[in-house]
Design a protein around this motif. Structure first.
Motif, PDB file in Angstrom:
ATOM      1  N   LEU A   1      38.891  -3.106  -5.599  1.00 45.78           N
ATOM      2  CA  LEU A   1      39.659  -1.871  -5.727  1.00 45.78           C
ATOM      3  C   LEU A   1      40.071  -1.589  -7.165  1.00 45.78           C
ATOM      4  N   SER A   2      40.224  -2.640  -7.959  1.00 45.75           N
ATOM      5  CA  SER A   2      40.622  -2.429  -9.356  1.00 45.75           C
ATOM      6  C   SER A   2      39.429  -2.299 -10.297  1.00 45.75           C
ATOM      7  N   THR A   3      38.219  -2.470  -9.752  1.00 44.57           N
ATOM      8  CA  THR A   3      37.021  -2.279 -10.579  1.00 44.57           C
ATOM      9  C   THR A   3      36.185  -1.159  -9.989  1.00 44.57           C
ATOM     10  N   GLY A   4      35.455  -1.444  -8.935  1.00 43.61           N
ATOM     11  CA  GLY A   4      34.636  -0.415  -8.302  1.00 43.61           C
ATOM     12  C   GLY A   4      35.449   0.680  -7.648  1.00 43.61           C
ATOM     13  N   GLY A   5      36.691   0.355  -7.220  1.00 42.86           N
ATOM     14  CA  GLY A   5      37.527   1.350  -6.558  1.00 42.86           C
ATOM     15  C   GLY A   5      38.324   2.218  -7.501  1.00 42.86           C
ATOM     16  N   GLY A   6      38.453   1.816  -8.755  1.00 43.09           N
ATOM     17  CA  GLY A   6      39.133   2.639  -9.748  1.00 43.09           C
ATOM     18  C   GLY A   6      40.642   2.672  -9.656  1.00 43.09           C
ATOM     19  N   LEU A   7      41.272   1.737  -8.944  1.00 37.37           N
ATOM     20  CA  LEU A   7      42.723   1.713  -8.838  1.00 37.37           C
ATOM     21  C   LEU A   7      43.312   0.817  -9.922  1.00 37.37           C
ATOM     22  N   ASP A   8      44.587   1.069 -10.264  1.00 38.38           N
ATOM     23  CA  ASP A   8      45.232   0.155 -11.204  1.00 38.38           C
ATOM     24  C   ASP A   8      45.591  -1.125 -10.443  1.00 38.38           C
ATOM     25  N   PRO A   9      45.847  -2.232 -11.151  1.00 38.72           N
ATOM     26  CA  PRO A   9      46.059  -3.526 -10.488  1.00 38.72           C
ATOM     27  C   PRO A   9      47.154  -3.508  -9.417  1.00 38.72           C
ATOM     28  N   ARG A  10      48.242  -2.776  -9.671  1.00 45.36           N
ATOM     29  CA  ARG A  10      49.323  -2.741  -8.681  1.00 45.36           C
ATOM     30  C   ARG A  10      48.875  -2.041  -7.403  1.00 45.36           C
ATOM     31  N   GLN A  11      48.203  -0.915  -7.528  1.00 44.95           N
ATOM     32  CA  GLN A  11      47.693  -0.208  -6.354  1.00 44.95           C
ATOM     33  C   GLN A  11      46.678  -1.066  -5.601  1.00 44.95           C
ATOM     34  N   ALA A  12      45.806  -1.726  -6.361  1.00 41.63           N
ATOM     35  CA  ALA A  12      44.790  -2.580  -5.734  1.00 41.63           C
ATOM     36  C   ALA A  12      45.441  -3.699  -4.941  1.00 41.63           C
ATOM     37  N   HIS A  13      46.474  -4.316  -5.517  1.00 35.53           N
ATOM     38  CA  HIS A  13      47.182  -5.403  -4.846  1.00 35.53           C
ATOM     39  C   HIS A  13      47.832  -4.916  -3.552  1.00 35.53           C
ATOM     40  N   THR A  14      48.364  -3.691  -3.567  1.00 31.94           N
ATOM     41  CA  THR A  14      49.030  -3.133  -2.393  1.00 31.94           C
ATOM     42  C   THR A  14      48.049  -2.787  -1.289  1.00 31.94           C
ATOM     43  N   GLN A  15      46.905  -2.217  -1.655  1.00 26.76           N
ATOM     44  CA  GLN A  15      45.944  -1.752  -0.662  1.00 26.76           C
ATOM     45  C   GLN A  15      45.001  -2.847  -0.155  1.00 26.76           C
ATOM     46  N   ALA A  16      44.863  -3.926  -0.912  1.00 25.84           N
ATOM     47  CA  ALA A  16      43.890  -4.968  -0.561  1.00 25.84           C
ATOM     48  C   ALA A  16      44.100  -5.586   0.820  1.00 25.84           C
ATOM     49  N   PRO A  17      45.338  -5.926   1.238  1.00 28.37           N
ATOM     50  CA  PRO A  17      45.490  -6.534   2.572  1.00 28.37           C
ATOM     51  C   PRO A  17      44.980  -5.639   3.695  1.00 28.37           C
ATOM     52  N   ARG A  18      45.223  -4.338   3.594  1.00 29.65           N
ATOM     53  CA  ARG A  18      44.751  -3.432   4.644  1.00 29.65           C
ATOM     54  C   ARG A  18      43.230  -3.409   4.690  1.00 29.65           C
ATOM     55  N   GLN A  19      42.595  -3.345   3.513  1.00 24.98           N
ATOM     56  CA  GLN A  19      41.134  -3.329   3.496  1.00 24.98           C
ATOM     57  C   GLN A  19      40.569  -4.645   4.015  1.00 24.98           C
ATOM     58  N   ALA A  20      41.234  -5.741   3.677  1.00 21.28           N
ATOM     59  CA  ALA A  20      40.777  -7.048   4.165  1.00 21.28           C
ATOM     60  C   ALA A  20      40.859  -7.114   5.687  1.00 21.28           C
ATOM     61  N   ARG A  21      41.939  -6.598   6.259  1.00 20.83           N
ATOM     62  CA  ARG A  21      42.073  -6.618   7.718  1.00 20.83           C
ATOM     63  C   ARG A  21      40.978  -5.785   8.384  1.00 20.83           C
ATOM     64  N   VAL A  22      40.694  -4.606   7.817  1.00 21.49           N
ATOM     65  CA  VAL A  22      39.648  -3.757   8.388  1.00 21.49           C
ATOM     66  C   VAL A  22      38.301  -4.465   8.351  1.00 21.49           C
ATOM     67  N   MET A  23      37.976  -5.094   7.230  1.00 19.33           N
ATOM     68  CA  MET A  23      36.691  -5.766   7.102  1.00 19.33           C
ATOM     69  C   MET A  23      36.583  -6.947   8.067  1.00 19.33           C
ATOM     70  N   LEU A  24      37.656  -7.722   8.197  1.00 17.92           N
ATOM     71  CA  LEU A  24      37.618  -8.857   9.120  1.00 17.92           C
ATOM     72  C   LEU A  24      37.587  -8.401  10.572  1.00 17.92           C
ATOM     73  N   ASN A  25      38.269  -7.292  10.866  1.00 19.10           N
ATOM     74  CA  ASN A  25      38.179  -6.748  12.226  1.00 19.10           C
ATOM     75  C   ASN A  25      36.734  -6.427  12.586  1.00 19.10           C
ATOM     76  N   LEU A  26      35.997  -5.863  11.633  1.00 19.58           N
ATOM     77  CA  LEU A  26      34.590  -5.546  11.874  1.00 19.58           C
ATOM     78  C   LEU A  26      33.769  -6.812  12.086  1.00 19.58           C
ATOM     79  N   ILE A  27      34.009  -7.833  11.266  1.00 21.73           N
ATOM     80  CA  ILE A  27      33.270  -9.089  11.386  1.00 21.73           C
ATOM     81  C   ILE A  27      33.572  -9.767  12.726  1.00 21.73           C
ATOM     82  N   TYR A  28      34.836  -9.820  13.107  1.00 19.26           N
ATOM     83  CA  TYR A  28      35.192 -10.452  14.374  1.00 19.26           C
ATOM     84  C   TYR A  28      34.603  -9.681  15.548  1.00 19.26           C
ATOM     85  N   ALA A  29      34.611  -8.355  15.471  1.00 22.01           N
ATOM     86  CA  ALA A  29      34.000  -7.545  16.529  1.00 22.01           C
ATOM     87  C   ALA A  29      32.499  -7.812  16.611  1.00 22.01           C
TER      88      ALA A  29
END
Length: 200
Positions: free
Chosen positions: A143-171
């Motif tokens: 998120l802070s490189t390819g996503g174009g967010l600043d480090p604070r925004q990336a840190h805040t949004q990362a857990p949600r994106q991680a949960r979505v990705m793992l939900n897909l893998i578990y499904a």
């Protein structure tokens, strides 16, 4: 009696774990007895109990080393430049799961056993934590490189994106194990369409 070396101890535990996984794959976790694992390993029951106090401990160990190892084996990706896009990372994780020395049905059996078995539940939660931390760290960097967010925004949004990705893998794991008409190719195509590579 000579003391067993750490490398020898680990090798013996891996031998037992491989035998147990083979038995679980053929018989199912509930129908596999310690006697089955003893026979499959070629060791004595005394040797088995030297390394594991119970079948529950063996199940937990196998879950940690096989399922958890999928994500540990991908840690080098965090140093990639550029990082793989989210849809590509899910493809890589899916490939690692397919190549691992375990049937996906075993993972589902572990989840089922974890509902009522505290030892196995602890292992399942530990594996999820390892997976989540890996994907969260990936998402923070992405998120802070390819996503174009600043480090604070990336840190805040990362857990949600991680949960979505793992939900897909578990499904994916669940559907691979249960549905005859399930297609991994369709899953990956749908994932690529659903996950945008940039939050903007």
């Amino acid at each position: 009696m000579p003391k067993i070396s750490e490398s020898r101890r680990q090798a013996r535990r891996e031998q037992i774990a491989r035998a147990a996984l083979e038995q679980f794959a053929v018989r199912g976790i509930h129908s596999t007895s310690m006697a089955n694992i003893v026979d499959g390993s070629g060791l004595s029951s005394g040797a088995i109990y030297t390394h594991f106090a119970s079948k529950d401990e063996i199940i937990a160990h196998v879950a940690r080393t096989t399922v958890g190892g999928v994500f540990i084996g991908l840690e080098g990706l965090l140093e990639s430049d550029p990082l793989p896009a989210p849809a590509r990372l899910i493809t890589l994780i899916t490939e690692q799961i397919a190549q691992a020395e375990m049937p996906t049905g075993f993972i589902v059996q572990v989840w089922a056993e974890a509902v009522t078995n505290p030892t196995v539940r602890a292992a399942a939660n530990e594996v999820y934590t390892v997976a989540f931390e890996f994907v969260r760290e990936y998402a923070t960097r992405w998120l802070s490189t390819g996503g174009g967010l600043d480090p604070r925004q990336a840190h805040t949004q990362a857990p949600r994106q991680a949960r979505v990705m793992l939900n897909l893998i578990y499904a994916h794991i669940l559907q691979t194990s249960l549905l005859d008409r399930y297609s991994t190719a369709d899953f990956l195509a749908d994932t690529s369409a659903l996950i945008t590579d940039s939050p903007r």
